[in-house]
Design a protein around this motif. Structure first.
Motif, PDB file in Angstrom:
ATOM      1  N   VAL A  38       0.601  -1.301  -0.107  1.00 29.52           N
ATOM      2  CA  VAL A  38      -0.163  -0.081  -0.016  1.00 29.52           C
ATOM      3  C   VAL A  38       1.088   0.996  -0.022  1.00 29.52           C
ATOM      4  CG1 VAL A  38      -1.659   1.128   1.571  1.00 29.52           C
ATOM      5  CG2 VAL A  38      -1.711  -0.699   1.204  1.00 29.52           C
ATOM      6  N   ALA A  39       1.713   0.931   0.852  1.00 29.11           N
ATOM      7  CA  ALA A  39       2.948   2.765   1.024  1.00 29.11           C
ATOM      8  C   ALA A  39       4.273   1.606   1.551  1.00 29.11           C
ATOM      9  CB  ALA A  39       2.450   3.445   2.558  1.00 29.11           C
ATOM     10  N   ARG A  40       5.513   2.729   1.007  1.00 29.25           N
ATOM     11  CA  ARG A  40       6.962   2.591   0.650  1.00 29.25           C
ATOM     12  C   ARG A  40       7.113   4.034   1.420  1.00 29.25           C
ATOM     13  NH1 ARG A  40       8.155  -1.926  -2.078  1.00 29.25           N
ATOM     14  NH2 ARG A  40       6.356  -2.216  -4.446  1.00 29.25           N
ATOM     15  N   PHE A  41       8.489   3.674   2.301  1.00 30.22           N
ATOM     16  CA  PHE A  41       8.795   4.678   3.828  1.00 30.22           C
ATOM     17  C   PHE A  41      10.417   4.578   2.823  1.00 30.22           C
ATOM     18  CE2 PHE A  41       4.839   2.885   4.588  1.00 30.22           C
ATOM     19  CZ  PHE A  41       4.266   3.901   5.419  1.00 30.22           C
ATOM     20  N   ALA A  60      -4.942   3.290   8.085  1.00 28.19           N
ATOM     21  CA  ALA A  60      -3.738   3.161   9.062  1.00 28.19           C
ATOM     22  C   ALA A  60      -2.641   4.266   9.882  1.00 28.19           C
ATOM     23  CB  ALA A  60      -3.079   1.472   8.333  1.00 28.19           C
ATOM     24  N   ASN A  61      -3.237   3.655  10.886  1.00 33.70           N
ATOM     25  CA  ASN A  61      -3.002   4.572  11.672  1.00 33.70           C
ATOM     26  C   ASN A  61      -0.981   4.055  12.194  1.00 33.70           C
ATOM     27  OD1 ASN A  61      -4.164   6.883  12.137  1.00 33.70           O
ATOM     28  ND2 ASN A  61      -5.090   5.346  13.012  1.00 33.70           N
ATOM     29  N   LEU A  62       0.104   4.683  11.923  1.00 37.05           N
ATOM     30  CA  LEU A  62       0.872   3.487  12.006  1.00 37.05           C
ATOM     31  C   LEU A  62       2.153   4.723  12.597  1.00 37.05           C
ATOM     32  CD1 LEU A  62       1.817   2.244   8.309  1.00 37.05           C
ATOM     33  CD2 LEU A  62       1.271   1.257  10.474  1.00 37.05           C
ATOM     34  N   THR A  63       2.696   4.328  13.563  1.00 37.58           N
ATOM     35  CA  THR A  63       4.620   4.508  13.897  1.00 37.58           C
ATOM     36  C   THR A  63       5.279   4.432  13.797  1.00 37.58           C
ATOM     37  OG1 THR A  63       4.794   2.622  15.429  1.00 37.58           O
ATOM     38  CG2 THR A  63       3.591   5.041  16.903  1.00 37.58           C
ATOM     39  N   VAL A  71       1.498   8.518  11.568  1.00 40.57           N
ATOM     40  CA  VAL A  71       1.269   9.143  10.300  1.00 40.57           C
ATOM     41  C   VAL A  71       0.031   7.679   9.937  1.00 40.57           C
ATOM     42  CG1 VAL A  71       3.549   9.411   9.169  1.00 40.57           C
ATOM     43  CG2 VAL A  71       3.067   7.386   9.233  1.00 40.57           C
ATOM     44  N   ASN A  72      -0.908   8.722   9.581  1.00 41.13           N
ATOM     45  CA  ASN A  72      -1.830   8.182   8.790  1.00 41.13           C
ATOM     46  C   ASN A  72      -2.134   7.187   7.181  1.00 41.13           C
ATOM     47  OD1 ASN A  72      -4.895   8.407   7.015  1.00 41.13           O
ATOM     48  ND2 ASN A  72      -4.780   7.401   9.800  1.00 41.13           N
ATOM     49  N   VAL A  73      -1.932   6.319   6.571  1.00 38.54           N
ATOM     50  CA  VAL A  73      -1.959   6.175   5.404  1.00 38.54           C
ATOM     51  C   VAL A  73      -3.486   5.037   4.787  1.00 38.54           C
ATOM     52  CG1 VAL A  73      -1.006   4.468   3.676  1.00 38.54           C
ATOM     53  CG2 VAL A  73       0.260   4.991   5.741  1.00 38.54           C
ATOM     54  N   ASP A  74      -4.002   5.711   4.158  1.00 37.00           N
ATOM     55  CA  ASP A  74      -5.183   4.643   3.741  1.00 37.00           C
ATOM     56  C   ASP A  74      -4.867   3.949   1.866  1.00 37.00           C
ATOM     57  OD1 ASP A  74      -4.852   6.248   0.312  1.00 37.00           O
ATOM     58  OD2 ASP A  74      -6.052   8.152   1.090  1.00 37.00           O
ATOM     59  N   GLN A  76      -4.978   3.752  -0.477  1.00 36.71           N
ATOM     60  CA  GLN A  76      -4.677   4.255  -2.056  1.00 36.71           C
ATOM     61  C   GLN A  76      -3.547   4.668  -1.484  1.00 36.71           C
ATOM     62  OE1 GLN A  76      -7.796   5.206  -0.943  1.00 36.71           O
ATOM     63  NE2 GLN A  76      -8.896   3.751  -2.215  1.00 36.71           N
ATOM     64  N   GLY A  77      -2.454   4.298  -0.107  1.00 35.46           N
ATOM     65  CA  GLY A  77      -1.510   4.567  -0.302  1.00 35.46           C
ATOM     66  C   GLY A  77      -1.473   6.081   0.115  1.00 35.46           C
ATOM     67  N   THR A  78      -1.966   6.434   0.097  1.00 36.91           N
ATOM     68  CA  THR A  78      -1.617   8.320   0.749  1.00 36.91           C
ATOM     69  C   THR A  78      -1.369   8.583   2.087  1.00 36.91           C
ATOM     70  OG1 THR A  78      -3.585   8.864  -1.113  1.00 36.91           O
ATOM     71  CG2 THR A  78      -2.429  10.320   0.554  1.00 36.91           C
ATOM     72  N   LYS A  79      -0.681   9.150   2.229  1.00 36.73           N
ATOM     73  CA  LYS A  79      -0.306   9.312   3.934  1.00 36.73           C
ATOM     74  C   LYS A  79       0.307  10.932   3.783  1.00 36.73           C
ATOM     75  CE  LYS A  79       4.220   6.947   2.183  1.00 36.73           C
ATOM     76  NZ  LYS A  79       5.864   6.817   2.270  1.00 36.73           N
TER      77      LYS A  79
END
Length: 329
Positions: A38-41, A60-63, A71-74, A76-79
């Protein structure tokens, strides 16, 4: 989360999450359809996904541990950055040496609670308002501890924190204040070197009238009943031999869990009788998973890539047709 100092370059750690990749066997069903990143960091910027709490919309709320961010990631991968924990001039955090945002829990009203380990007076529980904003420390925990996973019991307005170094489960009211050493004991403590790496109680969840805790060094999943007066009952060992267990998530109303085995690059299905099977491996894309989140048929696993040569932190998402334990079994 745990970290072994200067094992590789200057940082080696333990924390994160990773999900399920194409061709993986479903848990109690057919193969996982369309697992995807979904997302890369950016590992170099400290964007190491450590723990996860889901919003009702499936975002998703991630530490991000070493970026000290939430951060919040929807889907679609938007952070979106929700908060940044304050920098600490001279952190002296046990085990890792650096300040790190670790566990995260969400209240029904959207308030987020995050554990912050610094080796200073900033160590403790921090509150982030719904939708993001300035974090506020509401509980101070011992500077020589390592507050790792956090869980919130909405029913009795109680926060629980697993301290990996002190081998303690702390409790505190949701509004904050003085913490209580709610549960202690050998079962929660780390093992001394060279047997262990100084990481005992790690992941934590409130489920079916109990607080459940993983112990990384002892390779166990524990259940601590909550008595009628809200005190801790006797610690029960529910599963053993879970090599490098970090955090975990229940698959439904039953007591089956998906456990992240960080150094083995595996996610294991652990049944109520303690038996287990590997359902995901590094061949399917896992890279030091440290936690798991489940919402209905969706399974989320962030990956921090702490020990891998190729640093590709990410969040993966997959759908299962059926997850064992979604009934009452």
């Amino acid at each position: 989360m745990f970290r072994l100092p200067r094992l590789a370059a200057t940082a080696t750690a333990a924390a994160a999450l990773t999900v399920l990749v194409a061709g993986s066997p479903a848990i109690g069903g057919p193969p996982v359809p369309d697992p995807h990143v979904v997302a890369r960091f950016d590992y170099a910027r400290g964007e190491t996904p450590e723990n996860i709490a889901l919003d009702p919309d499936g975002s998703a709320n991630l530490t991000l541990a070493f970026a000290r961010q939430v951060v919040n990631v929807d889907k679609q991968g938007t952070k979106r950055t929700l908060a940044t924990l304050p920098a600490v001039a001279n952190p002296s955090t046990p085990v890792i040496g650096a300040a790190a945002a670790l566990g995260i829990a969400r209240a029904d009203n959207g308030t987020l609670y995050v554990t912050y380990a610094t080796g200073t007076s900033e160590t403790g529980i921090w509150r982030i308002p719904p939708g993001g904003g300035v974090p506020v420390q509401i509980v101070r925990l011992p500077a020589d501890g390592f507050p790792n996973g956090i869980a919130f019991d909405e029913e009795c307005d109680t926060l629980y924190v697993a301290d990996s170094v002190r081998g303690t489960v702390w409790s505190a009211p949701r509004e904050g204040g003085t913490p209580t050493a709610w549960a202690t004991g050998t079962e929660l403590r780390p093992l001394p070197a060279p047997e262990g790496f100084g990481v005992g109680a790690n992941g934590i969840k409130v489920h079916n009238g109990a607080v459940w805790v993983s112990n990384t060094d002892r390779k166990t999943l524990l259940r601590i009943p909550v008595r009628d007066d809200k005190s801790a009952g006797a610690i029960e060992t529910r599963a053993e031999g879970l090599n490098w267990i970090d955090d975990f998530a229940f698959t439904g109303r039953g007591d089956t869990v998906l456990a992240a085995l960080i150094m083995d690059d595996e996610v294991a299905l652990v049944r109520p009788d303690g038996s287990r099977e590997t359902v995901l491996t590094r061949q399917e894309g896992l890279s030091n998973p440290t936690s798991v989140a489940v919402r209905g048929k969706s399974v989320y696993v962030p990956s921090a890539s702490y020990f891998t040569a190729v640093k590709e932190p990410n969040l993966l998402l997959a759908q299962f047709r059926k997850l064992h334990g979604q009934g009452t079994s």
